[in-house]
Design a protein around this motif. Structure first.
Motif, short mmCIF file in Angstrom:
data_model
loop_
_atom_site.label_atom_id
_atom_site.label_comp_id
_atom_site.label_asym_id
_atom_site.label_seq_id
_atom_site.Cartn_x
_atom_site.Cartn_y
_atom_site.Cartn_z
N VAL A 165 0.85 -1.19 0.00
CA VAL A 165 0.00 0.00 0.00
C VAL A 165 0.88 1.24 0.00
CG1 VAL A 165 -1.62 1.39 1.37
CG2 VAL A 165 -1.97 -1.08 1.15
N GLY A 166 0.68 2.12 -0.99
CA GLY A 166 1.41 3.38 -1.03
C GLY A 166 0.81 4.34 -0.02
N GLY A 188 -3.56 7.55 4.21
CA GLY A 188 -4.30 7.51 2.96
C GLY A 188 -3.65 6.50 2.04
N ASP A 189 -4.48 5.79 1.27
CA ASP A 189 -4.00 4.85 0.26
C ASP A 189 -3.83 5.63 -1.04
OD1 ASP A 189 -3.94 3.01 -1.91
OD2 ASP A 189 -4.92 1.48 -0.70
N LYS A 190 -2.59 5.70 -1.55
CA LYS A 190 -2.29 6.54 -2.71
C LYS A 190 -3.09 6.12 -3.94
CE LYS A 190 1.51 5.80 -5.04
NZ LYS A 190 1.07 5.55 -6.45
N ASP A 191 -3.20 4.84 -4.19
CA ASP A 191 -3.83 4.37 -5.42
C ASP A 191 -5.35 4.48 -5.40
OD1 ASP A 191 -1.37 3.75 -6.58
OD2 ASP A 191 -1.35 1.74 -5.71
N LYS A 193 -7.06 6.29 -3.18
CA LYS A 193 -7.45 7.57 -2.57
C LYS A 193 -8.53 7.33 -1.52
CE LYS A 193 -7.51 11.33 -4.80
NZ LYS A 193 -7.85 12.45 -5.70
N GLN A 194 -8.15 6.55 -0.53
CA GLN A 194 -9.07 6.06 0.50
C GLN A 194 -8.39 6.17 1.86
OE1 GLN A 194 -10.01 1.92 -0.22
NE2 GLN A 194 -12.11 2.17 0.52
N ILE A 195 -9.15 6.56 2.90
CA ILE A 195 -8.62 6.56 4.26
C ILE A 195 -8.60 5.12 4.76
CG2 ILE A 195 -8.91 7.36 6.63
CD1 ILE A 195 -8.23 9.63 4.78
N VAL A 196 -7.41 4.64 5.16
CA VAL A 196 -7.26 3.26 5.57
C VAL A 196 -6.44 3.18 6.84
CG1 VAL A 196 -7.34 2.48 3.16
CG2 VAL A 196 -5.12 2.88 4.25
N TRP A 197 -6.42 2.00 7.43
CA TRP A 197 -5.47 1.73 8.51
C TRP A 197 -4.82 0.39 8.29
CZ3 TRP A 197 -6.67 -1.90 12.63
CH2 TRP A 197 -7.98 -2.42 12.59
N LEU A 198 -3.55 0.33 8.65
CA LEU A 198 -2.75 -0.87 8.45
C LEU A 198 -2.51 -1.51 9.81
CD1 LEU A 198 -0.15 0.62 5.93
CD2 LEU A 198 -2.43 -0.29 5.48
N GLU A 217 -13.69 5.23 -1.64
CA GLU A 217 -12.56 5.59 -2.49
C GLU A 217 -12.72 7.00 -3.04
OE1 GLU A 217 -11.81 2.66 -5.48
OE2 GLU A 217 -11.85 0.98 -4.07
N ASN A 218 -11.60 7.60 -3.46
CA ASN A 218 -11.57 8.93 -4.08
C ASN A 218 -12.17 10.00 -3.17
OD1 ASN A 218 -10.45 7.99 -6.65
ND2 ASN A 218 -12.46 7.03 -6.96
N VAL A 219 -11.62 10.10 -1.99
CA VAL A 219 -12.13 11.05 -0.99
C VAL A 219 -11.04 12.06 -0.62
CG1 VAL A 219 -13.78 9.39 -0.06
CG2 VAL A 219 -11.47 9.52 0.91
N PRO A 220 -11.41 13.18 0.01
CA PRO A 220 -10.44 14.21 0.40
C PRO A 220 -9.41 13.71 1.42
CG PRO A 220 -12.67 15.11 0.42
CD PRO A 220 -12.80 13.62 0.25
N GLY A 221 -8.22 14.32 1.36
CA GLY A 221 -7.17 14.01 2.33
C GLY A 221 -6.33 12.81 1.99
N THR A 222 -6.42 12.33 0.74
CA THR A 222 -5.72 11.09 0.38
C THR A 222 -4.80 11.25 -0.83
OG1 THR A 222 -7.58 10.40 -1.00
CG2 THR A 222 -7.59 9.68 1.30
#
Length: 420
Positions: A165-166, A188-191, A193-198, A217-222
């Protein structure tokens, strides 16, 4: 020390990355010209860093003056009961801070290069009883971790996090998202464009991290080079939310569904880690942030309108120093209330921005809810600053939190000498 790539090629690569970083980071909200214009106009308002009054509440130890990392962590890597300091691919063995290398690396030129280490975390990833080292690389690249070889001459094996995950944003958070007592990575997941946690491995012996989505996907802050992210209960409903500059994602019980609703709000300029707390004592949680590349440390007061909609009013806390590209909360003075720690990212863009090479100030704020202006600023040091993350830990066993930083100024330990 061995260079892993040709030095001239590294300089060319650094130049390309610098242009990409500057262009992408600032294009979100205002042009680079406007940012520089703001910095220049505020230069006269900044405190004279060289004459700033230091608190004398901390004992400073210079670990190294080499630029090797802008991330820093602590861990007991050799299991001798003493906390060691990690900066990039190096670790410094307590108590004499003897330098060791986990993988081939070198000293970087602070006026020409970025390092390969933006943020660091020390934790026992595979739960084998030995602390490992997690490294967040250049924004957009996958994070990875070095596996402790359990012996001095062993190989530190490198493992990529969560299926490559980028990590898009510049200030991902080391936060226990699911409450299991182990730190996760909020980003944020670069590809996508989603707020995620690892999430780190669950069972002893496991090596793989898991990726879970909080938002669609495709949301602000990512976007790559996005600045500012935080985690806390904004609306006081008992569930933690995610804040970014553009607003906040409303948390639910399900931290894996990827459906948290986004609420647009104005949470200021490009910033570092965002902290959620009730600054003024009115019962509503506010947001504290600091400018990543321009000037300003702010608290954003939560305002609820007649329709029950949440927004924020921004108040300037300090313009003492620019480029405060990291922050952390810890109770430094033992009053039972967490304080806000930040500092200048020295030469963030290699001296190309106004104020870039100002003295490296490290500072903290104690909060005074109910008593205006609700905070008090304290300057710890004016020749260090902070990098991309700050680490707080009791390093000397006196039960007081100490501060460890790494940036282009070097690596430093500040032992807390405050009396409770």
């Amino acid at each position: 020390m061995k260079a892993r790539i040709d030095l001239n090629s590294r300089y060319v690569l650094s130049g390309v990355l610098l242009v990409c970083c500057l262009t992408s980071a600032y294009s979100q909200d205002k042009s680079l010209f406007k940012v520089r214009q703001q910095q220049a106009s505020n230069t006269a308002q900044r405190a004279d860093a060289k004459s700033a009054i230091l608190s004398n509440d901390f004992k400073k130890t210079e670990i190294t003056r080499d630029f090797i990392s802008e991330g820093v962590a602590v861990a007991d890597l050799n299991k001798d009961g003493k906390m060691d300091i990690v900066a990039g691919y190096y670790w410094f063995e307590a108590p004499n801070w003897t330098r060791h290398e986990m993988a081939p690396s070198r000293v970087y030129d602070p006026r020409k290069e970025y390092s390969d280490s933006f943020l660091n975390l020390g934790m026992d990833v595979n739960q084998d009883g030995w602390d490992d080292v997690v490294i967040i690389d250049f924004p957009g690249k996958p994070g990875f971790w070095f596996e402790n070889p359990k012996k001095a001459a062993g190989e530190w094996k490198k493992h990529i996090l969560a299926d490559s995950v980028g990590i898009a944003n510049e200030s991902p958070g080391f936060i226990d998202i699911d409450g299991d007592g182990r730190l996760d990575i909020l980003c944020g997941d670069k590809d996508k464009k989603q707020i995620v946690w690892l999430k780190p491995p669950v069972k002893p012996g496991e090596m793989e991290w898991q990726r879970f989505a909080l938002s669609k996907e495709n949301v602000p802050g990512t976007d790559i080079f996005s600045h500012g992210i935080g985690y806390g209960d904004v609306n006081k409903d008992g569930f933690n939310d995610v804040v970014v500059r553009e607003g906040w994602y409303e948390g639910t019980t399900d931290k894996k569904a990827g459906n948290w609703v986004f609420h647009p709000a104005n949470l200021g300029e490009n910033c570092s880690h965002m902290q959620i707390l009730d600054v003024n004592g009115d019962g509503k949680n506010d947001v504290v942030s600091a400018s990543a590349h321009a000037l300003g440390i702010w608290w954003h007061e939560q305002i609820v309108d007649e329709q029950g909609q949440i927004n924020f009013k921004t108040h300037l806390m300090s313009n003492t120093t620019a480029q405060t590209h990291s922050s952390i909360m810890a109770d430094l003075n033992g009053d039972g209330r967490k304080d806000y720690i930040t500092g200048k990212r020295f030469l963030a863009h290699h001296g190309r921005d106004p104020g870039d090479s100002d003295p490296g100030i490290l500072l903290w704020f104690e909060f005074t809810p109910g008593k205006e202006p609700y905070y008090k600023e304290h300057i710890i040091d004016n020749d260090s600053g902070a990098g991309l993350n700050i680490t707080v830990h009791d390093m000397n066993g006196d039960k007081k939190p100490d501060i460890v930083i790494a940036n282009k100024n070097g690596v430093f330990l500040f032992e807390n000498k405050m009396k409770k």
